[in-house]
Design an enzyme around this catalytic site. Structure first.
Site, PDB file in Angstrom:
ATOM      1  N   GLY A  48       8.859 -45.608 -47.922  1.00 17.17           N
ATOM      2  CA  GLY A  48       7.652 -45.533 -48.411  1.00 17.17           C
ATOM      3  C   GLY A  48       7.577 -45.323 -49.762  1.00 17.17           C
ATOM      4  O   GLY A  48       8.567 -44.525 -50.328  1.00 17.17           O
ATOM      5  N   GLN A  53       4.982 -42.545 -58.190  1.00 18.74           N
ATOM      6  CA  GLN A  53       6.526 -42.298 -58.125  1.00 18.74           C
ATOM      7  C   GLN A  53       7.324 -43.205 -59.072  1.00 18.74           C
ATOM      8  O   GLN A  53       8.429 -43.126 -59.271  1.00 18.74           O
ATOM      9  CB  GLN A  53       7.271 -42.593 -56.577  1.00 18.74           C
ATOM     10  CG  GLN A  53       6.625 -41.486 -55.792  1.00 18.74           C
ATOM     11  CD  GLN A  53       7.149 -41.695 -54.383  1.00 18.74           C
ATOM     12  OE1 GLN A  53       6.642 -42.148 -53.557  1.00 18.74           O
ATOM     13  NE2 GLN A  53       8.428 -41.040 -53.983  1.00 18.74           N
ATOM     14  N   CYS A 101      11.798 -37.239 -49.457  1.00 18.32           N
ATOM     15  CA  CYS A 101      10.880 -38.123 -50.570  1.00 18.32           C
ATOM     16  C   CYS A 101      12.021 -38.611 -51.508  1.00 18.32           C
ATOM     17  O   CYS A 101      12.777 -37.873 -51.940  1.00 18.32           O
ATOM     18  CB  CYS A 101       9.994 -37.445 -51.018  1.00 18.32           C
ATOM     19  SG  CYS A 101       8.776 -37.886 -52.274  1.00 18.32           S
ATOM     20  N   LEU A 102      11.818 -39.740 -51.885  1.00 17.14           N
ATOM     21  CA  LEU A 102      12.751 -40.066 -53.025  1.00 17.14           C
ATOM     22  C   LEU A 102      12.485 -39.566 -54.260  1.00 17.14           C
ATOM     23  O   LEU A 102      13.268 -39.409 -55.075  1.00 17.14           O
ATOM     24  CB  LEU A 102      12.402 -41.762 -53.305  1.00 17.14           C
ATOM     25  CG  LEU A 102      12.657 -42.785 -52.172  1.00 17.14           C
ATOM     26  CD1 LEU A 102      12.184 -44.122 -52.424  1.00 17.14           C
ATOM     27  CD2 LEU A 102      14.415 -42.756 -52.047  1.00 17.14           C
ATOM     28  N   HIS A 143       1.826 -39.382 -46.091  1.00 13.12           N
ATOM     29  CA  HIS A 143       2.924 -39.110 -46.898  1.00 13.12           C
ATOM     30  C   HIS A 143       2.743 -39.709 -48.178  1.00 13.12           C
ATOM     31  O   HIS A 143       2.662 -39.036 -49.399  1.00 13.12           O
ATOM     32  CB  HIS A 143       4.329 -39.104 -46.526  1.00 13.12           C
ATOM     33  CG  HIS A 143       5.526 -38.853 -47.534  1.00 13.12           C
ATOM     34  ND1 HIS A 143       6.445 -37.953 -47.369  1.00 13.12           N
ATOM     35  CD2 HIS A 143       5.609 -39.489 -48.751  1.00 13.12           C
ATOM     36  CE1 HIS A 143       7.201 -37.631 -48.271  1.00 13.12           C
ATOM     37  NE2 HIS A 143       6.696 -38.686 -49.268  1.00 13.12           N
ATOM     38  N   GLU A 144       2.607 -41.007 -48.122  1.00 16.68           N
ATOM     39  CA  GLU A 144       2.250 -41.835 -49.433  1.00 16.68           C
ATOM     40  C   GLU A 144       0.741 -41.712 -49.942  1.00 16.68           C
ATOM     41  O   GLU A 144       0.784 -41.647 -51.271  1.00 16.68           O
ATOM     42  CB  GLU A 144       2.681 -43.364 -49.084  1.00 16.68           C
ATOM     43  CG  GLU A 144       3.981 -43.654 -48.685  1.00 16.68           C
ATOM     44  CD  GLU A 144       4.915 -42.897 -49.373  1.00 16.68           C
ATOM     45  OE1 GLU A 144       4.879 -42.857 -50.673  1.00 16.68           O
ATOM     46  OE2 GLU A 144       6.184 -42.550 -48.897  1.00 16.68           O
ATOM     47  N   HIS A 147       0.646 -38.568 -52.270  1.00 18.99           N
ATOM     48  CA  HIS A 147       1.289 -38.969 -53.596  1.00 18.99           C
ATOM     49  C   HIS A 147      -0.002 -39.250 -54.450  1.00 18.99           C
ATOM     50  O   HIS A 147      -0.069 -39.108 -55.620  1.00 18.99           O
ATOM     51  CB  HIS A 147       2.149 -40.013 -53.340  1.00 18.99           C
ATOM     52  CG  HIS A 147       3.612 -39.302 -53.229  1.00 18.99           C
ATOM     53  ND1 HIS A 147       4.372 -38.502 -53.991  1.00 18.99           N
ATOM     54  CD2 HIS A 147       4.577 -39.927 -52.236  1.00 18.99           C
ATOM     55  CE1 HIS A 147       5.762 -38.346 -53.422  1.00 18.99           C
ATOM     56  NE2 HIS A 147       5.563 -39.184 -52.434  1.00 18.99           N
TER      57      HIS A 147
HETATM   58 ZN   LIG Z   1       7.355 -39.294 -51.098  1.00 14.53          ZN
END
Ligand SMILES: [Zn+2]
Length: 187
Positions: A48, A53, A101-102, A143-144, A147
């Site tokens: 995701g 991000q 998470c990236l 989760h996304e 963000h």
């Molecule tokens: Zn994330």
């Protein structure tokens, strides 16, 4: 095009992002951006990615669970772009899962989230959908969506766990971390 991924400590990750104005948006540009987001996520081996991000203040996210279909068969066709997503309903029942998470490399924490959600969103062609998602799909979307409101999964962990990861987070925010993908610390 592969975009650099902003990591913990970058200001954009704490912004409440702006909705996309569907009436005036350049559809071609949005589609191209969504393609870049999918490509960037795949390259970084993520499931995701949200626009902040990759440095954009916009309510856009992509999720792709198809590589996890062996473990979670329900994700076989779960690959979506969502623009201006809104949660219409959520279940009282929750589930716990160890997330990563990236933008927060090398940290994993258990996070409790609703098991089932109903989401209204625009796809990459700016067409509206309302759909129900459960289990892992619901978790990935939530989760996304977090963000898009400047919330990171590490904000949800228990105080004791937060203490345990605080020095690691501090190091990431100073750029002291190795990433296997193109990462960036910035505004
Ligand atoms: Zn994330």
């Amino acid at each position: 095009m592969i975009l650099p991924i902003y990591i913990y400590g970058s200001e954009i990750l704490r912004k409440k992002c702006q909705p996309v104005d569907a009436a005036s948006a350049d559809k071609e540009e949005i589609r191209k951006y969504v393609t870049d987001m999918f490509e960037t996520m795949k390259e970084a081996e993520g499931v995701g990615l949200a626009a902040p991000q990759v440095g954009r203040d916009a309510r856009i996210l992509v999720v792709d669970g198809t590589d996890l279909a062996d473990t979670y068969p329900a994700l076989r066709n779960f690959r979506k772009a969502m623009i201006n997503p809104e949660i219409l309903e959520k279940s009282a029942e929750t589930s716990l899962y160890n997330e990563g998470c990236l933008s927060v490399p090398d940290i994993h924490c258990d996070v409790t989230r609703p098991k089932k959600i109903t989401v209204r969103y625009l796809d990459e062609n700016l067409e509206e959908h309302t759909e129900e998602f459960d289990d892992f799909a619901a978790r990935m979307i939530w989760h996304e969506m977090d963000h898009l409101d400047g919330i990171l999964f590490t904000d949800h962990v228990t105080p004791i766990r937060k203490k345990m990861i605080s020095s690691k987070l501090h190091n990431i925010s100073k750029g002291k971390v190795r990433c296997a993908y193109k990462a960036k610390l910035g505004k």
